[in-house]
Design an enzyme around this catalytic site. Structure first.
Site, PDB file in Angstrom:
ATOM      1  N   ALA A 176       0.792  -1.222   0.000  1.00 39.43           N
ATOM      2  CA  ALA A 176       0.000   0.000   0.000  1.00 39.43           C
ATOM      3  C   ALA A 176       0.831   1.282   0.000  1.00 39.43           C
ATOM      4  O   ALA A 176       0.272   2.371  -0.129  1.00 39.43           O
ATOM      5  CB  ALA A 176      -0.917  -0.003   1.223  1.00 39.43           C
ATOM      6  N   ASN A 229      -0.361  -3.382   7.777  1.00 43.08           N
ATOM      7  CA  ASN A 229       0.742  -4.007   7.042  1.00 43.08           C
ATOM      8  C   ASN A 229       1.796  -2.970   6.644  1.00 43.08           C
ATOM      9  O   ASN A 229       2.983  -3.277   6.563  1.00 43.08           O
ATOM     10  CB  ASN A 229       0.202  -4.729   5.812  1.00 43.08           C
ATOM     11  CG  ASN A 229      -0.511  -6.008   6.212  1.00 43.08           C
ATOM     12  OD1 ASN A 229       0.120  -6.934   6.696  1.00 43.08           O
ATOM     13  ND2 ASN A 229      -1.819  -6.040   6.050  1.00 43.08           N
ATOM     14  N   HIS A 256      -1.602   7.111   4.833  1.00 37.04           N
ATOM     15  CA  HIS A 256      -0.428   6.771   5.641  1.00 37.04           C
ATOM     16  C   HIS A 256       0.563   7.925   5.545  1.00 37.04           C
ATOM     17  O   HIS A 256       0.915   8.343   4.435  1.00 37.04           O
ATOM     18  CB  HIS A 256       0.247   5.501   5.120  1.00 37.04           C
ATOM     19  CG  HIS A 256      -0.704   4.355   4.945  1.00 37.04           C
ATOM     20  ND1 HIS A 256      -1.202   3.640   6.003  1.00 37.04           N
ATOM     21  CD2 HIS A 256      -1.259   3.824   3.833  1.00 37.04           C
ATOM     22  CE1 HIS A 256      -2.017   2.702   5.552  1.00 37.04           C
ATOM     23  NE2 HIS A 256      -2.070   2.795   4.239  1.00 37.04           N
TER      24      HIS A 256
HETATM   25  N1  LIG Z   1       1.301  -5.240   2.339  1.00 36.26           N
HETATM   26  C1  LIG Z   1       0.321  -4.334   2.235  1.00 36.26           C
HETATM   27  O1  LIG Z   1       0.576  -3.129   2.108  1.00 36.26           O
HETATM   28  C2  LIG Z   1      -1.098  -4.775   2.264  1.00 36.26           C
HETATM   29  C3  LIG Z   1      -2.114  -3.930   1.813  1.00 36.26           C
HETATM   30  C4  LIG Z   1      -3.408  -4.375   1.833  1.00 36.26           C
HETATM   31  C5  LIG Z   1      -3.710  -5.638   2.334  1.00 36.26           C
HETATM   32  N2  LIG Z   1      -2.727  -6.435   2.799  1.00 36.26           N
HETATM   33  C6  LIG Z   1      -2.993  -7.767   3.362  1.00 36.26           C
HETATM   34  O2  LIG Z   1      -3.060  -8.690   2.299  1.00 36.26           O
HETATM   35  C7  LIG Z   1      -3.928  -9.766   2.676  1.00 36.26           C
HETATM   36  C8  LIG Z   1      -4.975  -9.979   1.572  1.00 36.26           C
HETATM   37  O3  LIG Z   1      -5.738  -8.806   1.397  1.00 36.26           O
HETATM   38  P1  LIG Z   1      -7.109  -8.815   0.545  1.00 36.26           P
HETATM   39  O4  LIG Z   1      -7.582  -7.422   0.416  1.00 36.26           O
HETATM   40  O5  LIG Z   1      -6.905  -9.649  -0.676  1.00 36.26           O
HETATM   41  O6  LIG Z   1      -8.050  -9.591   1.578  1.00 36.26           O
HETATM   42  P2  LIG Z   1      -9.434 -10.325   1.251  1.00 36.26           P
HETATM   43  O7  LIG Z   1     -10.170 -10.351   2.557  1.00 36.26           O
HETATM   44  O8  LIG Z   1     -10.105  -9.742   0.058  1.00 36.26           O
HETATM   45  O9  LIG Z   1      -8.962 -11.812   0.860  1.00 36.26           O
HETATM   46  C9  LIG Z   1      -8.359 -12.684   1.775  1.00 36.26           C
HETATM   47  C10 LIG Z   1      -8.623 -14.103   1.281  1.00 36.26           C
HETATM   48  O10 LIG Z   1      -7.914 -14.999   2.139  1.00 36.26           O
HETATM   49  C11 LIG Z   1      -8.737 -16.111   2.408  1.00 36.26           C
HETATM   50  N3  LIG Z   1      -8.332 -16.767   3.644  1.00 36.26           N
HETATM   51  C12 LIG Z   1      -8.685 -16.482   4.912  1.00 36.26           C
HETATM   52  N4  LIG Z   1      -8.119 -17.353   5.765  1.00 36.26           N
HETATM   53  C13 LIG Z   1      -7.386 -18.205   4.986  1.00 36.26           C
HETATM   54  C14 LIG Z   1      -6.586 -19.334   5.289  1.00 36.26           C
HETATM   55  N5  LIG Z   1      -6.415 -19.766   6.551  1.00 36.26           N
HETATM   56  N6  LIG Z   1      -5.977 -19.962   4.271  1.00 36.26           N
HETATM   57  C15 LIG Z   1      -6.125 -19.540   2.976  1.00 36.26           C
HETATM   58  N7  LIG Z   1      -6.907 -18.495   2.639  1.00 36.26           N
HETATM   59  C16 LIG Z   1      -7.523 -17.833   3.637  1.00 36.26           C
HETATM   60  C17 LIG Z   1     -10.146 -15.531   2.482  1.00 36.26           C
HETATM   61  O11 LIG Z   1     -11.120 -16.557   2.267  1.00 36.26           O
HETATM   62  C18 LIG Z   1     -10.120 -14.496   1.367  1.00 36.26           C
HETATM   63  O12 LIG Z   1     -10.554 -15.049   0.138  1.00 36.26           O
HETATM   64  C19 LIG Z   1      -4.516  -9.375   4.041  1.00 36.26           C
HETATM   65  O13 LIG Z   1      -3.775  -9.984   5.074  1.00 36.26           O
HETATM   66  C20 LIG Z   1      -4.318  -7.878   4.078  1.00 36.26           C
HETATM   67  O14 LIG Z   1      -4.234  -7.392   5.410  1.00 36.26           O
HETATM   68  C21 LIG Z   1      -1.426  -6.037   2.755  1.00 36.26           C
END
Ligand SMILES: NC(=O)c1ccc[n+]([C@@H]2O[C@H](COP(=O)([O-])OP(=O)(O)OC[C@H]3O[C@@H](n4cnc5c(N)ncnc54)[C@H](O)[C@@H]3O)[C@@H](O)[C@H]2O)c1
Length: 250
Positions: free
Chosen positions: A117, A172, A202
């Site tokens: 992000a 994150n 941020h």
């Molecule tokens: N690095 C960054 O800057 C940044 C930015 C945004 C989001 N993120 C993180 O990235 C991740 C994904 O974000 P998103 O927007 O795609 O979320 P999302 O909620 O749209 O998708 C997450 C997916 O993971 C699945 N899931 C949940 N538990 C699971 C498990 N035990 N095993 C496998 N799959 C599982 C869910 O069913 C869902 O389909 C999150 O952890 C979020 O916090 C990171």
């Protein structure tokens, strides 16, 4: 052609999958997501169990589920292939971070840390030896923090390690800055819920010997934990990791 797999088939995972299917840089072997009802996403099988041999012959595993999934699979995957985690708050656990690094080194694989992000993790990492003070302030709508505040509320102020423990799905960015810079204990976090905004903002301030950086990133929040910019950023990171030819910012 390179072969990749995704752990998590939500917003970020689906964006990367469509992207890679359009540009043909890699074949997607499977998506591991036990919570999805779909048998496939765009023809890619969705699986609800992982056996270690499924990581064999992959060039990359991309985690986009949650921090527990990083903890569960990173060392197992690194025995066979490279790993790119998006749930960076997992690395607040020093033992997990150290064991992941050791597994990568032992097996000759990479842990690719995407900028997600925000912008500029590479530059922060390059200057880390000179940094003395790093603060990260995040302002999000209460809904995107899973809350219902009706007024501007400071939810947390203190070391990043605790921020990432309290809000593992929402900070994150803080974890990424801590990893790239001066660590989870010296980095200072502030988290604010503001009902008047529909953005994820941020504000990052880094100070050191001869260095003073301010980075402000604001991205429209489309609901969920991920803003407008992150899927674009994730696709760019994936392209760089998969390689190819032409211009590349490094
Ligand atoms: N690095 C960054 O800057 C940044 C930015 C945004 C989001 N993120 C993180 O990235 C991740 C994904 O974000 P998103 O927007 O795609 O979320 P999302 O909620 O749209 O998708 C997450 C997916 O993971 C699945 N899931 C949940 N538990 C699971 C498990 N035990 N095993 C496998 N799959 C599982 C869910 O069913 C869902 O389909 C999150 O952890 C979020 O916090 C990171």
């Amino acid at each position: 052609m390179k072969k990749i797999a995704f752990l998590g088939g939500g917003k970020i995972g689906r964006s990367m999958m469509s992207h890679v299917q359009e540009n043909g840089k890699a074949q997607v072997a499977f998506v591991y997501d036990p919570f999805l009802k779909d048998a496939d996403i765009n023809g890619v099988p969705v699986v609800s169990e992982i056996r270690d041999e499924m990581f064999e012959e992959l060039d990359l595993v991309v985690e986009c589920a949650n921090a527990d999934v990083v903890a569960q699979f990173i060392a197992r995957a690194l025995k066979y292939t490279n790993f790119m985690p998006f749930s960076m708050t997992a690395f607040r656990d020093d033992a997990l971070r150290d064991s992941a690094k050791a597994a990568a080194e032992q097996h000759g694989h990479m842990i690719y840390l995407p900028h997600g992000a925000i912008l500029g993790l590479d530059g922060i990492f390059d200057g880390r030896s000179e940094l003395t003070e790093v603060t990260v302030e995040t302002i999000k709508s209460p809904a995107s923090l899973g809350r219902a505040d009706t007024e501007y509320t400071v939810l947390y102020e203190g070391p990043t390690r605790k921020a990432t423990e309290l809000y593992p799905r929402n900070v994150n960015v803080h974890a990424a800055i801590a990893l790239a810079g001066i660590g989870f204990d010296k980095t200072h976090s502030k988290i604010i819920a503001d009902p008047s905004v529909n953005t994820n903002t941020h504000l990052i301030h880094l100070v050191g010997k001869g260095i003073d950086f301010t980075i402000r990133v604001s991205s429209f929040s489309e609901g969920g934990v991920t803003g407008k910019y992150t899927p674009l950023s994730a696709c760019g990171s994936l392209d760089r990791v998969l390689g190819g030819s032409g211009f590349q910012f490094v």
